[in-house]
Scaffold this motif. Structure first.
Motif, PDB file in Angstrom:
ATOM      1  N   VAL A 136       0.845  -1.202   0.000  1.00  0.00           N
ATOM      2  CA  VAL A 136       0.000   0.000   0.000  1.00  0.00           C
ATOM      3  C   VAL A 136       0.876   1.247   0.000  1.00  0.00           C
ATOM      4  N   TYR A 137       1.913   1.248   0.818  1.00  0.00           N
ATOM      5  CA  TYR A 137       2.834   2.381   0.881  1.00  0.00           C
ATOM      6  C   TYR A 137       3.449   2.659  -0.498  1.00  0.00           C
ATOM      7  N   GLN A 138       3.913   1.604  -1.157  1.00  0.00           N
ATOM      8  CA  GLN A 138       4.529   1.779  -2.476  1.00  0.00           C
ATOM      9  C   GLN A 138       3.493   2.248  -3.502  1.00  0.00           C
ATOM     10  N   ALA A 139       2.271   1.731  -3.424  1.00  0.00           N
ATOM     11  CA  ALA A 139       1.223   2.146  -4.362  1.00  0.00           C
ATOM     12  C   ALA A 139       0.879   3.615  -4.181  1.00  0.00           C
ATOM     13  N   VAL A 140       0.783   4.061  -2.937  1.00  0.00           N
ATOM     14  CA  VAL A 140       0.473   5.468  -2.658  1.00  0.00           C
ATOM     15  C   VAL A 140       1.585   6.374  -3.181  1.00  0.00           C
ATOM     16  N   ARG A 141       2.814   5.913  -3.113  1.00  0.00           N
ATOM     17  CA  ARG A 141       3.952   6.695  -3.621  1.00  0.00           C
ATOM     18  C   ARG A 141       4.037   6.649  -5.142  1.00  0.00           C
ATOM     19  N   GLY A 142       3.209   5.826  -5.771  1.00  0.00           N
ATOM     20  CA  GLY A 142       3.219   5.739  -7.224  1.00  0.00           C
ATOM     21  C   GLY A 142       4.210   4.733  -7.768  1.00  0.00           C
ATOM     22  N   ASN A 143       4.816   3.971  -6.908  1.00  0.00           N
ATOM     23  CA  ASN A 143       5.805   2.973  -7.310  1.00  0.00           C
ATOM     24  C   ASN A 143       5.096   1.633  -7.511  1.00  0.00           C
ATOM     25  N   THR A 144       4.394   1.509  -8.634  1.00  0.00           N
ATOM     26  CA  THR A 144       3.555   0.333  -8.864  1.00  0.00           C
ATOM     27  C   THR A 144       4.354  -0.963  -9.022  1.00  0.00           C
ATOM     28  N   THR A 145       5.581  -0.871  -9.484  1.00  0.00           N
ATOM     29  CA  THR A 145       6.384  -2.086  -9.638  1.00  0.00           C
ATOM     30  C   THR A 145       6.656  -2.720  -8.277  1.00  0.00           C
ATOM     31  N   ARG A 146       6.984  -1.909  -7.296  1.00  0.00           N
ATOM     32  CA  ARG A 146       7.254  -2.439  -5.957  1.00  0.00           C
ATOM     33  C   ARG A 146       5.972  -2.759  -5.210  1.00  0.00           C
ATOM     34  N   ALA A 147       4.876  -2.146  -5.594  1.00  0.00           N
ATOM     35  CA  ALA A 147       3.605  -2.399  -4.909  1.00  0.00           C
ATOM     36  C   ALA A 147       3.082  -3.793  -5.217  1.00  0.00           C
ATOM     37  N   HIS A 148       3.498  -4.374  -6.331  1.00  0.00           N
ATOM     38  CA  HIS A 148       2.994  -5.681  -6.742  1.00  0.00           C
ATOM     39  C   HIS A 148       4.012  -6.782  -6.536  1.00  0.00           C
ATOM     40  N   ARG A 149       4.992  -6.544  -5.683  1.00  0.00           N
ATOM     41  CA  ARG A 149       6.010  -7.545  -5.421  1.00  0.00           C
ATOM     42  C   ARG A 149       5.346  -8.780  -4.822  1.00  0.00           C
ATOM     43  N   PRO A 150       5.711  -9.973  -5.282  1.00  0.00           N
ATOM     44  CA  PRO A 150       5.080 -11.184  -4.749  1.00  0.00           C
ATOM     45  C   PRO A 150       5.428 -11.386  -3.271  1.00  0.00           C
ATOM     46  N   ARG A 151       4.522 -12.016  -2.566  1.00  0.00           N
ATOM     47  CA  ARG A 151       4.726 -12.311  -1.153  1.00  0.00           C
ATOM     48  C   ARG A 151       5.702 -13.459  -1.002  1.00  0.00           C
ATOM     49  N   PRO A 152       6.349 -13.557   0.177  1.00  0.00           N
ATOM     50  CA  PRO A 152       7.196 -14.716   0.415  1.00  0.00           C
ATOM     51  C   PRO A 152       6.371 -15.990   0.334  1.00  0.00           C
ATOM     52  N   SER A 153       6.965 -17.057  -0.119  1.00  0.00           N
ATOM     53  CA  SER A 153       6.259 -18.323  -0.317  1.00  0.00           C
ATOM     54  C   SER A 153       5.518 -18.752   0.943  1.00  0.00           C
TER      55      SER A 153
END
Length: 158
Positions: A138-155
């Motif tokens: 959410v923090y990354q999405a609010v900052r506009g950094n969509t690539t980091r906002a969609h980082r996969p979760r740890p397995s």
């Protein structure tokens, strides 16, 4: 069932999530890190006699040294509980899980209660990681950094 968007970012949970995610970044499987923590907490409660039974219920399938070029420090131990697998079994089959051989029974009183508390703490640790990952996204999405906002979760993190 918990509200999926109800995040608990208390300092204790964030510290725990940070410790676990730092271990994942260093190459350790999340299941092994959770298993180390679970076993250590059982040991501190003098419940070592139950560790073997939990290892049999949720064995960690670790990488073999001969199958990888990774440094030894990043290869998980073979004889530790897989914390993610144990947590999943705890969520789906509570009564059956504790009915297994070598595990504490309700007649034991405090050892049984302490074991239940540690299994709940294991569930809470996974939830803390999940909350931290969602908050970071959410923090990354609010900052506009969509690539980091969609980082996969740890397995294995729900």
């Amino acid at each position: 069932m918990r509200d999926l968007l109800a995040l608990d970012l208390s300092s204790e949970r964030v510290r725990l999530a940070k410790w676990l995610l730092d271990g994942v970044r260093q190459g350790q499987p999340l299941g092994a890190l959770l298993g180390y923590r679970f076993e250590r907490r059982l040991h501190d409660l003098k419940l070592d006699q139950f560790i073997k039974a939990f290892r049999e219920l949720a064995p960690l399938v670790a990488k073999k040294l001969e199958q990888t070029n990774l440094p030894v420090e990043s290869i998980a131990a073979n004889n530790v509980v897989d914390g993610l697998r144990l947590r999943q079994r705890w969520k789906t089959e509570r009564e059956a899980l504790l009915a297994g051989p070598g595990l504490p029974k309700p007649t034991l009183g405090k050892p049984y209660t302490d074991t239940i508390n540690e299994l709940n703490a294991l569930d809470d640790a996974v939830d803390a990681v999940s909350d931290a990952v969602v908050a970071e996204s959410v923090y990354q999405a609010v900052r506009g950094n969509t690539t980091r906002a969609h980082r996969p979760r740890p397995s294995g993190v729900a």
